[in-house]
Design an enzyme around this catalytic site. Structure first.
Site, PDB file in Angstrom:
ATOM      1  N   ASP A  49       9.539   3.425  11.337  1.00  0.00           N
ATOM      2  CA  ASP A  49      10.118   2.899  10.105  1.00  0.00           C
ATOM      3  C   ASP A  49       9.078   3.164   9.003  1.00  0.00           C
ATOM      4  O   ASP A  49       7.917   3.488   9.296  1.00  0.00           O
ATOM      5  CB  ASP A  49      10.364   1.399  10.283  1.00  0.00           C
ATOM      6  N   ASP A  52       9.058   1.409   5.248  1.00  0.00           N
ATOM      7  CA  ASP A  52       8.704   0.263   4.400  1.00  0.00           C
ATOM      8  C   ASP A  52       8.233  -0.918   5.228  1.00  0.00           C
ATOM      9  O   ASP A  52       8.959  -1.398   6.102  1.00  0.00           O
ATOM     10  CB  ASP A  52       9.901  -0.134   3.534  1.00  0.00           C
ATOM     11  N   LYS A  67      20.547   0.147  -3.284  1.00  0.00           N
ATOM     12  CA  LYS A  67      21.847   0.014  -3.984  1.00  0.00           C
ATOM     13  C   LYS A  67      22.576  -1.230  -3.465  1.00  0.00           C
ATOM     14  O   LYS A  67      23.133  -2.005  -4.238  1.00  0.00           O
ATOM     15  CB  LYS A  67      22.702   1.275  -3.760  1.00  0.00           C
TER      16      LYS A  67
HETATM   17  C1  XBP Z   1      13.581  -0.866   3.736  1.00  0.00           C
HETATM   18  C2  XBP Z   1      14.491  -1.196   2.664  1.00  0.00           C
HETATM   19  C3  XBP Z   1      14.649  -0.251   1.592  1.00  0.00           C
HETATM   20  C4  XBP Z   1      13.744  -0.362   0.404  1.00  0.00           C
HETATM   21  C5  XBP Z   1      14.444   0.221  -0.794  1.00  0.00           C
HETATM   22  O1  XBP Z   1      14.115  -1.312   4.974  1.00  0.00           O
HETATM   23  O2  XBP Z   1      15.173  -2.174   2.713  1.00  0.00           O
HETATM   24  O3  XBP Z   1      15.923  -0.502   1.131  1.00  0.00           O
HETATM   25  O4  XBP Z   1      13.438  -1.721   0.142  1.00  0.00           O
HETATM   26  O5  XBP Z   1      14.730   1.539  -0.623  1.00  0.00           O
HETATM   27  P1  XBP Z   1      13.561  -0.705   6.333  1.00  0.00           P
HETATM   28  P2  XBP Z   1      15.863   2.237  -1.528  1.00  0.00           P
HETATM   29  O6  XBP Z   1      12.073  -0.733   6.254  1.00  0.00           O
HETATM   30  O7  XBP Z   1      14.064  -1.665   7.379  1.00  0.00           O
HETATM   31  O8  XBP Z   1      14.109   0.673   6.507  1.00  0.00           O
HETATM   32  O9  XBP Z   1      15.866   1.551  -2.845  1.00  0.00           O
HETATM   33  O10 XBP Z   1      15.435   3.683  -1.643  1.00  0.00           O
HETATM   34  O11 XBP Z   1      17.185   2.092  -0.835  1.00  0.00           O
HETATM   35 MG    MG Z   2      10.699  -1.871   7.318  1.00  0.00          MG
END
Ligand code: XBP
Ligand code: MG
Length: 257
Positions: free
Chosen positions: A10, A12, A55
């Protein structure tokens, strides 16, 4: 059966703590761009994180918090434009100020490369954001290190649905029992679990109190030789930090159980 072939990360919260100081800030800058007075505080953002995808998160905020809205004829188009601005701000932010990777991330990825273990990304975020983080925080050519970058709208259903992990597995032509996934959040864990993946969770400030019941390991972080991890759930014996051998060991244990 059970031989380690790939690590699937993953992005983020797992590779780096991107949410509070990068995604959140980028959302607020996009709001200001279009004259909206919305301000996502650190606490509010923690609540909004239960919805994955930028979004989807904006829409959830509008529907649940009902902030002052400009008159828009097409809400989907409005959100799409706002989100495109946010992505640009996010990429600019990461280009101007290098966000550090979490402990052990660079070491583990390097070790995997040295041992010909394949690498993939499975994330909800927009592909451009993955490029920004990998290029600026890992290495200028880091995009080439990952065989598959599964991201954002490439699948119809974002995490907690398992679709993005299934997509990565299919592209690599691998089974779940040949891979270990790395996640930081409850939604991420539900997604990797849904795909049948052995999962290592490294928690952060936003996710520390979430439910990871059943995860193979829950750690403070991946650790370093001089900075051991704290084990929050699961069994690691004497391992002080997470390495490729421990990843292989987790799969071996699974195949025996
Ligand atoms: C990560 C997220 C992403 C970012 C925003 O979740 O929730 O939506 O916060 O990214 P994970 P975008 O780590 O579980 O994948 O604005 O580009 O959608
Ligand atoms: Mg994450």
């Amino acid at each position: 059966m059970g031989q380690l072939e790939a690590l699937i990360f993953d992005v983020d919260g797992t590779l780096a703590n991107t949410e509070k100081d990068a995604h959140r800030v980028a959302f607020n800058r996009a709001f200001a761009d279009v004259g909206l007075s919305w301000d996502w505080s650190v606490d509010l953002y923690g609540q909004l994180l239960k919805v994955t995808g930028g979004k989807e998160r904006i829409r959830f905020y509008i529907e649940s918090w009902q902030p002052q809205m400009p008159t828009v004829s097409d809400l989907t188009a409005f959100i799409k434009d706002l989100h495109a601005r946010k992505t640009q701000h996010y990429c600019d932010l990461l280009a101007n100020e290098v966000l550090p990777l979490r402990p052990g991330v660079r070491r583990l990825i390097q070790e995997a490369r040295d041992q010909n273990i394949r690498l993939a990304i499975a994330t909800t975020t927009t592909p451009a954001n993955v490029t920004a983080l990998l290029t600026h925080s890992l290495a200028p050519d880091a995009m080439d290190w990952f065989e598959v970058i599964a991201a954002g709208d490439m699948v119809p259903q974002k995490k907690p649905a398992p679709d993005i992990f299934f997509y990565a597995l299919e592209k690599m032509n691998l089974r779940a029992d040949q891979c270990v996934a790395f996640e930081d959040s409850g939604n991420g864990w539900l997604s990797s679990r849904g795909a049948g993946l052995t999962t290592v969770v490294t928690v952060n400030n936003y996710t520390a109190n979430q439910d990871f019941t059943g995860a193979d390991l829950v750690l403070s972080d991946l650790g370093e030789p001089d900075q051991p991890f704290t084990v929050l759930a699961g069994e690691v014996g004497t391992w002080p930090y997470f390495d490729v051998t421990l990843a292989a060991e987790l799969l071996k244990r699974k195949s025996k159980s």
